[in-house]
Design a protein around this motif. Structure first.
Motif: not given
Length: 557
Positions: A4-7, A438-455, A477-484
């Motif tokens: 997959s191409p990288r950004p 609190c920030a580490p919990y946000v970091f982990i959930t958004v990081r997990a959501a980003l792994k499913g984002f198509d670059p 943002l719309p793609a990772i919104l559930p993680g946020i």
């Protein structure tokens, strides 16, 4: 298949995105912890006398032994009781599984203080369990279930067990059912299948969950302080006593060093052996072509395990449910079943300025902790995904450290740092401190959501001339919104549930709802606490339902 191409590279953007969380953790986490640890070697001249005292005084050696013994027992109990629950979740249909997951997740999301209060009501001498035992003739006199080792083990196991259930369930679902069927077709008994197939394949999930439980248990404060006796004093309680009662900062700092070193040794050992991802994802396998439990009928041992799993789930959910009839009781004493029902304790809750002020203070703290952690946690998750492969694991480790280091150490360190600056007794200062948790919990959930984002989507938007900000707003943002959103929910509950930081950073006028409840439980349980617990549970359920509705709308949108 072509990779997959990288950004395309975005220059200094990763550094800019990571910088806010790095600064926050350096100023409000790393610096106060290092200041506290430095006190263990003396304030004016370098000395090891505090550590020598830990070795010389029998009390401290006993407390150290108690801490590791109780933490080990709680970890073992969590693993034992989690196996039948995880097996049950993995072997039922999707609709039933959703219902059973509610029974696991509702206690998991509900305040640990609320669950501890419920267990005190159940286990006390005139509580529900003793009433049942005496009414059925099983005992002639009340049994001491609380303010001793049994109370601590029950309370801590109930609070920490979901940390094992969730990764263990993921490990069960990663087992290929064909392996179990093959073993059975070769004549293996249920016990042999369990011992030679299931246990080895679920070991990664068990190790991940047990590691999280043990690291939490050795630094636990609230539950053992409320449900244990003098013989169950843990290191965290001794640290607080040396600060609040003895005013011995050096000895408290030395105890903090021992607790911190033990926690970091476990964390580093797991990270080196399995990797940081498996610590929070549960260490599941590669997946299975035939998921475990989908095919085949249950054996006799399987039905026994299912029955045990249902029993454990009932025990998990029972304290949450029993809060409501106790809150609606008309009796000034804690008794079950209530002799009559009324809303007097709810009326007392809303009529007492102490409780109303504590709610507002909790919301004020959350109004700082949640937005701040949401912005910088999300930014850091995006920044780490764009960091170099060599830098990425270091950043990930640093960002999740507040979840690993016992919160009692952070609380004492922040108290030592902020007291001379006159910043204590302010709910907004508390919210700033809570953002570290609190920030580490946000970091982990958004990081997990980003792994499913198509670059490729990002690359396409940038190649079409969109700025990075436009691409983020309209594509990422719309793609990772559930993680946020999930991160925001975690952050709010973490802030609203915090007791330890509130005990050190607030006073009588700025105390939060959890601190007010803790102080009431530590002396004499006022039935108004049951009303407060019921309201917190309803708030938790409302947040979970809202999160579920938003997730479904995003999924269908």
């Amino acid at each position: 298949m072509a990779p997959s191409p990288r950004p395309r590279k975005v220059g200094a953007l990763p550094w800019l995105l990571n910088a806010p969380l790095v600064v926050l953790l350096v100023v409000l986490f790393l610096w106060p912890v290092l200041l506290l640890l430095g006190l263990s070697f003396g304030e004016e001249t370098w000395t090891l006398r505090h550590y020598a005292r830990l070795l010389e005084v029998p009390l401290y050696r006993t407390v150290l032994g108690n801490t590791f013994l109780i933490s080990g027992l709680v970890t073992v109990l969590c693993v034992i009781f989690s196996y039948p629950v995880a097996y049950l979740l993995a072997t039922v249909g999707d609709r039933t599984r959703k219902i059973l997951f509610v029974m696991v997740l509702l206690p998991f999301w509900t305040s640990a203080l609320v669950r501890t209060a419920a267990w005190i009501v159940i286990l006390q001498r005139n509580g529900i369990l003793n009433s049942v035992l005496q009414s059925t003739g099983l005992t002639d006199a009340p049994v001491a279930f609380i303010y001793n080792l049994s109370g601590v083990l029950i309370g801590m196991t109930h609070v920490l067990m979901p940390f094992v259930v969730l990764p263990l369930y993921a490990a069960f679902r990663s087992i290929d059912a064909s392996l179990v069927l093959a073993a059975q077709s070769l004549g293996a008994s249920s016990l042999s299948v369990m011992r030679r197939v299931i246990l080895p394949l679920t070991a990664p999930g068990v190790i991940a969950g047990a590691t999280i439980v043990f690291m939490n248990a050795i630094g636990y404060y609230i539950t053992p302080a409320l449900m244990g006796g003098p013989g169950q004093t843990l290191i965290s309680m001794l640290i607080a006593q040396n600060i609040n009662v003895d005013l011995n900062w050096g000895l408290a700092a030395a105890l903090s060093v021992v607790l911190l070193v033990a926690t970091l040794i476990i964390f580093v050992a797991f990270q080196r052996a399995f990797g940081l991802d498996k610590l929070f994802s549960g260490g599941g396998g590669r997946g299975a072509s035939q998921p475990f439990g989908v095919h085949g009928r249950r054996s006799g041992g399987g039905w026994v395990t299912v029955a045990c799993g249902m029993l454990v789930l009932l025990v998990l959910i029972a304290p949450i449910i029993l809060v409501f009839p106790m809150a609606a009781s008309n009796s000034p004493f804690l008794q079950f079943p209530p002799p009559s029902y009324s809303l007097r304790w709810f009326e007392n809750f809303f009529a007492d300025p102490k409780w109303i002020r504590s709610i507002w203070n909790s919301l004020k703290a959350a109004s700082v902790a949640v937005p701040l952690s949401l912005v910088i946690g999300t930014a850091a998750a995006i920044g780490v995904s764009r960091a170099t492969p060599r830098l990425r694991p270091w950043l990930e480790t640093f960002f999740v450290l507040p979840m690993v280091v016992p919160v009692i150490i952070l609380g004492v360190g922040l108290y030592y740092l902020l007291a001379p600056l006159g910043m204590l007794g302010n709910p907004y200062t508390l919210g700033l401190a809570q953002s570290v948790l609190c920030a580490p919990y946000v970091f982990i959930t958004v990081r997990a959501a980003l792994k499913g984002f198509d670059p490729t989507l990002e690359l396409a938007a940038l190649n079409l001339g969109a700025s990075w900000g436009t691409m983020f707003r309209r594509v990422m943002l719309p793609a990772i919104l559930p993680g946020i959103v999930a991160g925001a929910v975690f952050a709010f509950i973490q802030s609203f549930d915090d007791v330890v930081l509130a005990l050190f950073l607030t006073n009588v006028r700025s105390r939060t709802l959890p601190r007010a409840m803790y102080e009431g439980m530590a002396h004499e349980i006022d039935p108004t606490i049951n009303a407060a617990s019921a309201l917190i549970i309803l708030l938790t359920v409302a947040i979970l339902v809202a999160n579920l509705i938003l997730s479904r709308r995003n999924a269908h949108g």
